[in-house]
Design an enzyme around this catalytic site. Structure first.
Site, mmCIF file in Angstrom:
data_model
loop_
_atom_site.group_PDB
_atom_site.id
_atom_site.type_symbol
_atom_site.label_atom_id
_atom_site.label_comp_id
_atom_site.label_asym_id
_atom_site.label_seq_id
_atom_site.Cartn_x
_atom_site.Cartn_y
_atom_site.Cartn_z
ATOM 1 N N CYS A 54 0.842 -1.211 0.000
ATOM 2 C CA CYS A 54 0.000 0.000 0.000
ATOM 3 C C CYS A 54 0.872 1.253 0.000
ATOM 4 C CB CYS A 54 -0.917 0.025 1.218
ATOM 5 S SG CYS A 54 -2.036 -1.377 1.298
ATOM 6 N N ARG A 96 -8.024 -4.130 -2.855
ATOM 7 C CA ARG A 96 -7.529 -2.977 -3.632
ATOM 8 C C ARG A 96 -8.521 -2.715 -4.768
ATOM 9 N NH1 ARG A 96 -2.369 -2.706 -1.612
ATOM 10 N NH2 ARG A 96 -1.501 -4.729 -1.057
HETATM 11 C C1 BEZ Z 1 0.601 -4.635 1.837
HETATM 12 O O1 BEZ Z 1 1.810 -4.789 1.913
HETATM 13 O O2 BEZ Z 1 0.071 -3.612 1.422
HETATM 14 C C2 BEZ Z 1 -0.279 -5.783 2.263
HETATM 15 C C3 BEZ Z 1 0.222 -7.067 2.173
HETATM 16 C C4 BEZ Z 1 -0.577 -8.119 2.584
HETATM 17 C C5 BEZ Z 1 -1.859 -7.872 3.062
HETATM 18 C C6 BEZ Z 1 -2.347 -6.578 3.100
HETATM 19 C C7 BEZ Z 1 -1.556 -5.529 2.703
#
Ligand code: BEZ
Length: 231
Positions: free
Chosen positions: A52, A128
């Site tokens: 993110c 997402r």
């Molecule tokens: C992230 O790094 O954004 C992420 C990775 C796994 C689950 C949720 C977010």
């Protein structure tokens, strides 16, 4: 906001539901506050997560390109506004990138549930999602990516550019436009839907008004706005 669990999430072509949201920049009413502009609403699984963070940095670095196409960015997750504030502070301090677009704090999940951004009941993390909403408040594109794959900002800009070109010229955009394997940066004329129109199409193609492989597959040049063109 009262929840009606029998309401289906909206789909492309629907009007964006009217939603009052709390963001890092204060209250916003969607889509009313963006009337006359496009906006890209995107959810992320959570603050202080690495993928993110890379997405936020990329969106921020490309924000001017979206705005040059009359499109504003709006983030969302079910974190609190305080978490959002601390996270963007971290991004500024550690990565030197300012996040200036509003981020919705949807702590109760009411906005995400209404828009189908939560995978299933009980899961407290938005997927997402990307919603492109046009200047009239209609949802024009919805994308959903999983936790493990960050979104591609170039593709989001391409999609916006393609939608705007389609609207401006009454055409449809081919795969990989403007680098299509068959017709390059040309655009597709909507297929003829009557025998008379099919005949007209072929006659117009013979008169070199545009090109056709057949009556149902005609295409033409359109002016393509260059990245550097501010007009
Ligand atoms: C992230 O790094 O954004 C992420 C990775 C796994 C689950 C949720 C977010």
């Amino acid at each position: 906001m009262k929840q009606d669990h029998n309401v289906f999430p909206p789909f492309i072509g629907d009007r964006m539901p009217r939603l009052e949201v709390h963001t890092t920049l204060g209250k916003r009413i969607l889509p009313d506050d963006y009337e006359g502009r496009w906006f890209m609403l995107f959810s992320h699984p959570g603050d202080f997560t690495p993928v993110c963070t890379t997405e936020f940095v990329s969106f921020a670095k490309n924000q001017a390109a979206f705005q040059q196409m009359n499109c504003e960015l709006v983030g969302l997750s079910i974190d609190t506004v305080y978490a959002h504030m601390k996270w963007i502070e971290w991004i500024q301090t550690e990565l030197g990138v300012s996040i200036t677009f509003p981020i919705i704090a949807d702590e109760l999940g009411n906005v995400s549930r209404r828009l189908g951004m939560l995978p299933r009941e009980g899961v407290k993390r938005t997927v997402r999602s990307v919603f492109f909403v046009d200047p009239n408040g209609y949802i024009r594109l919805i994308l959903t990516y999983p936790d493990e794959l960050g979104r591609n900002t170039s593709e989001l800009l391409r999609a916006l550019k393609g939608l705007q070109a389609a609207d401006a010229h009454g055409v449809a955009m081919p795969a990989n436009w403007p680098n299509n394997e068959i017709i390059g940066d040309q655009a597709i004329i909507p297929p003829a839907n009557t025998v008379m129109k099919a005949r007209e199409r072929l006659e117009a193609a013979q008169a070199q008004e545009f090109s056709c492989f057949d009556w149902w597959f005609c295409y033409k040049d359109i002016p393509v706005r260059k990245e550097t063109d501010n007009s």
